[in-house]
Design an enzyme around this catalytic site. Structure first.
Site, mmCIF file in Angstrom:
data_model
loop_
_atom_site.group_PDB
_atom_site.id
_atom_site.type_symbol
_atom_site.label_atom_id
_atom_site.label_comp_id
_atom_site.label_asym_id
_atom_site.label_seq_id
_atom_site.Cartn_x
_atom_site.Cartn_y
_atom_site.Cartn_z
ATOM 1 N N TRP A 1 4.780 26.266 -22.583
ATOM 2 C CA TRP A 1 5.586 24.883 -22.558
ATOM 3 C C TRP A 1 7.126 25.607 -22.864
ATOM 4 O O TRP A 1 7.502 26.057 -24.103
ATOM 5 C CB TRP A 1 5.019 23.982 -23.755
ATOM 6 N N LYS A 6 0.241 18.017 -27.270
ATOM 7 C CA LYS A 6 -0.542 17.802 -28.547
ATOM 8 C C LYS A 6 -0.115 18.065 -29.889
ATOM 9 O O LYS A 6 -0.246 17.433 -30.932
ATOM 10 C CB LYS A 6 -2.036 17.988 -28.389
ATOM 11 N N HIS A 55 16.934 -11.478 -36.872
ATOM 12 C CA HIS A 55 18.214 -10.720 -37.288
ATOM 13 C C HIS A 55 18.576 -9.941 -35.699
ATOM 14 O O HIS A 55 19.356 -9.074 -36.053
ATOM 15 C CB HIS A 55 18.041 -9.759 -38.226
ATOM 16 N N GLY A 94 5.624 30.594 -29.726
ATOM 17 C CA GLY A 94 6.579 30.584 -30.785
ATOM 18 C C GLY A 94 7.900 30.833 -30.170
ATOM 19 O O GLY A 94 8.219 30.794 -29.050
ATOM 20 N N LYS A 107 1.764 4.120 -29.007
ATOM 21 C CA LYS A 107 0.384 4.474 -27.935
ATOM 22 C C LYS A 107 0.878 3.860 -26.504
ATOM 23 O O LYS A 107 0.746 4.540 -25.600
ATOM 24 C CB LYS A 107 -0.840 3.661 -28.371
ATOM 25 N N CYS A 162 2.645 26.115 -26.142
ATOM 26 C CA CYS A 162 2.012 27.352 -25.409
ATOM 27 C C CYS A 162 0.489 27.514 -26.091
ATOM 28 O O CYS A 162 0.271 27.111 -27.330
ATOM 29 C CB CYS A 162 2.635 28.522 -25.884
ATOM 30 N N GLU A 190 3.704 5.899 -25.229
ATOM 31 C CA GLU A 190 3.263 7.265 -24.953
ATOM 32 C C GLU A 190 2.358 7.522 -23.622
ATOM 33 O O GLU A 190 2.600 8.490 -23.041
ATOM 34 C CB GLU A 190 2.409 7.551 -26.289
ATOM 35 N N GLU A 245 2.291 1.646 -34.446
ATOM 36 C CA GLU A 245 1.410 2.565 -33.836
ATOM 37 C C GLU A 245 0.834 1.956 -32.714
ATOM 38 O O GLU A 245 0.689 2.819 -31.657
ATOM 39 C CB GLU A 245 0.020 2.739 -34.715
HETATM 40 C C1 AGP Z 1 0.506 10.536 -31.478
HETATM 41 O O1 AGP Z 1 -0.046 9.985 -30.544
HETATM 42 C C2 AGP Z 1 1.414 11.491 -30.965
HETATM 43 N N1 AGP Z 1 0.781 12.310 -29.941
HETATM 44 C C3 AGP Z 1 2.354 12.332 -31.982
HETATM 45 O O2 AGP Z 1 3.262 11.128 -32.479
HETATM 46 C C4 AGP Z 1 1.557 13.026 -33.132
HETATM 47 O O3 AGP Z 1 1.052 12.075 -33.900
HETATM 48 C C5 AGP Z 1 2.616 13.852 -33.666
HETATM 49 O O4 AGP Z 1 3.176 14.559 -33.154
HETATM 50 C C6 AGP Z 1 2.456 14.235 -35.272
HETATM 51 O O5 AGP Z 1 1.418 15.274 -35.127
HETATM 52 P P1 AGP Z 1 0.353 15.961 -36.173
HETATM 53 O O6 AGP Z 1 -0.199 14.925 -36.808
HETATM 54 O O7 AGP Z 1 -0.419 17.142 -35.275
HETATM 55 O O8 AGP Z 1 1.403 16.710 -37.037
#
Ligand code: AGP
Length: 602
Positions: free
Chosen positions: A73, A597, A498, A100, A479, A2, A482, A475
């Protein structure tokens, strides 16, 4: 997640609120709405993208120079028109936007129902305007009614509130959800985040937990909710320019942010030097060290673990935040270093609180000054990557890694485990790494774009690595899933035999992260192993490595660096691969489906 925006001043509120909502879009949302006040309270809200809602409802014709807006959201109640914010009281005079969760909303609903109130949404938020109405009917003025209401709320909330009875003020309240006040000239703003107000002002006050702000067009008075005591706080001058928060000519924020990595790393390394001693002291005095984080930050933490062990001989445990409370032991001898770009991730905040309650000391590494995690920590460290708008973390990952590498070098110096000469050389190399990142980007981008075009229709991707190459692989896989919605799995290369090897057959793309160092020859065997089963190996290896080239379908050559610094260069083609595949598939890499985000709910 939100987002809240509020405006009071001389201009038409709706236009400014709409602009603010668009700047909050990156937080992720499913519905949006605006309420303004003129001779009456006006409200428009709906489910969907802001531009579509605006086309349907036309926010521009909402009169009034005071108002609030919201991107929602869903947490309580499905995404829908009735559940979108703002929410109003039964008399249609008070409007509220909320970020919240109000944990005791059912109890409050029951109380209000027994006093004749009705509810029209499934949200927890709707109790707030009605409770304010309840207290105003008892004779409280607007401010007092808000205070009485808030003192009855349990949970976390950032609130923006307006009332038709007192149309010259906007009230903001904060508890465990971010909220800032933007100070303009004859106009004021409230917002969940700085980019929402940047076009209008660079002077902001970050509200703290348990505070409310009574905001008129000329001043903002901050008070403690419990005591009513006035809090004096100097505004921060935000150095981020509007351009920094916009795309700067790139088609997407993500691509812009990938290219900002040299600066993000440079700034972070520069600023870290001042903070490192405090953090080193804390860690050196610890009996047990946890590095706690989610998603990309978790991968940075794994790299940190590797560097701390290799350079400083220190053992750390890396834990995914949401798993911390079930699996970890914290006591007075524990230090928990929480890593969070946003500083607002609920799972990470929860781990911090659990550890703290058990007596642990808390340090945090965050990109957002004044974020919630900074208030929960005994020691605050910052990355200086600038605002990251793309949902996929890119430059903040590199900034976190750079910080942790710098930390490992400083700890190694303090523990005198390596020669001064060796550490000096490493420190010099690390400070030159922004240039290497720049070179790498230039070298790999055209090649990766081409590979992306050829692999855009893949349904599965595997990523393999060893040692420090494994978190890089993790990582890269995150990406790709995601933003390109391709199933991608990272596995330590040694684990292939394994189980995962059974899935490797002709045409399956396997990204091999071949870093220099002790694991190199074993990694080479794994590359051969995959090639022998028909897997299409896309290898990342150091420039001039002829051996790897013999066994792979695609070779991406990366300028040479010390093994420990490879996460800062090898990650670049992997970020670009995900980005270009996402674009090739006609997706929006900045706004992946179902993701936000900053994830402020557990
Ligand atoms: C990364 O591309 C993601 N969007 C997600 O995994 C992110 O890193 C995670 O939610 C942690 O966020 P923060 O670093 O703001 O705590």
């Amino acid at each position: 997640m939100c987002g809240i925006i509020g405006y009071i001043g001389k201009r038409q509120a709706a236009a400014i609120l709409l602009d603010g909502l668009k700047r909050l879009e990156y937080r992720g949302y499913d519905s949006a709405g605006i309420a303004t006040i003129s001779d009456k309270l006006h409200m428009k809200k709906d489910k969907g993208k802001i531009e579509e809602i605006d086309r349907r409802l036309n926010f521009a014709d909402m009169p009034g120079t005071i108002g609030i807006g919201h991107t929602r959201w869903a947490t309580h109640g499905e995404p829908s028109q009735k559940n979108a914010h703002p929410h109003i009281d039964n008399a249609g005079k008070i409007a509220v936007v909320h970020n919240g969760i109000i944990e005791n909303y059912e109890h409050l609903r029951h109380f209000l129902r027994s006093n004749g109130y009705s509810f029209y949404s499934d949200t927890d938020t709707e109790v707030v305007p009605n409770l304010i109405n309840y207290f105003m009917r008892q004779g409280h003025d607007f401010e007092e009614a808000v205070r009485s209401t808030v003192s009855r709320l349990k949970g976390s909330y950032a609130l923006g509130i307006v009332s038709l009875d007192e149309p010259d003020k906007l009230i903001a309240v904060r508890k465990e959800s971010p909220l800032i006040i933007g100070l303009g000239v004859d106009e004021m703003f409230i917002a969940s985040d700085v980019p929402a107000v940047l076009p209008y002002t660079k002077r902001v006050i970050v509200m703290e937990d348990g505070e409310m702000a009574i905001v008129t067009s000329v001043k903002a008075i901050i008070k403690r909710v419990d005591s009513g005591e006035i809090v004096e706080r100097k505004p921060l001058e935000i150095t981020w320019t509007i351009e920094m928060a916009e795309k700067r000519g790139y088609p997407h924020f993500m691509l812009k942010e990938i290219h900002e990595q040299p600066d993000a790393v440079r700034e972070t390394l520069r600023a870290a030097q001042k903070e490192l001693d405090g953090l080193c002291d804390m860690l050196l005095n610890a009996k047990r060290i946890y590095l706690v984080a989610c998603g990309t930050a978790y991968h940075a933490a794994l790299i940190g673990k590797y560097a701390l062990a290799q350079l400083a001989g220190m053992s750390t445990e890396v834990v995914i935040s949401s798993e911390f409370q079930e699996s970890c032991m914290a006591d007075e001898g524990t230090v928990l270093l929480a890593i969070s770009q946003s500083g607002e991730t609920a799972d990470t905040l929860k781990a911090v609180r659990v550890a703290k309650a058990n007596g642990a000391k808390i340090a945090c590494l965050t990109n957002v000054v004044g974020s919630s995690i900074t208030r929960e920590s005994d020691l605050v460290c910052h990355t200086y990557a600038g605002p990251e708008i793309g949902v996929a973390a890119t430059k903040t990952f590199s900034a976190q890694v750079a910080y942790l590498l710098s930390l490992a070098i400083r700890l190694a110096e303090k523990r005198s485990l390596k020669s001064k000469k060796e550490l000096n050389e490493l420190a010099i190399q690390l400070h030159k790494i922004p240039e290497t990142i720049l070179d790498t980007l230039q070298i790999v981008e055209p090649k990766v774009k081409d590979i992306a075009r050829r692999h855009k229709d893949a349904t599965n991707f595997f990523f393999i690595g060893r040692g420090i190459g494994y978190p890089i692989a993790m990582e890269g896989a995150l990406k790709l899933k995601e933003i390109a919605y391709i199933h991608s799995e990272a596995t330590p290369a040694g684990e292939l035999k394994h189980g995962p090897l059974a899935l490797i057959q002709r045409g399956v793309p396997v990204v091999a992260v071949v870093v220099p160092g002790a694991s190199y020859s074993r990694m080479l065997s794994n590359v051969e192993e995959v090639g022998a089963r028909g897997g299409e190996v896309i290898a990342l290896a150091v420039e001039g490595d002829v051996e790897v080239g013999k066994h792979v379908t695609e070779l991406i050559q990366i300028p040479k660096t010390h093994e420990l610094f490879t996460p800062l260069t090898y990650i670049l083609p992997l970020q670009l691969l995900a980005y270009f595949i996402s674009v090739e598939r006609g997706l929006d890499p900045d706004r992946p489906r179902h993701l936000a985000k900053s994830v402020t709910v557990e």
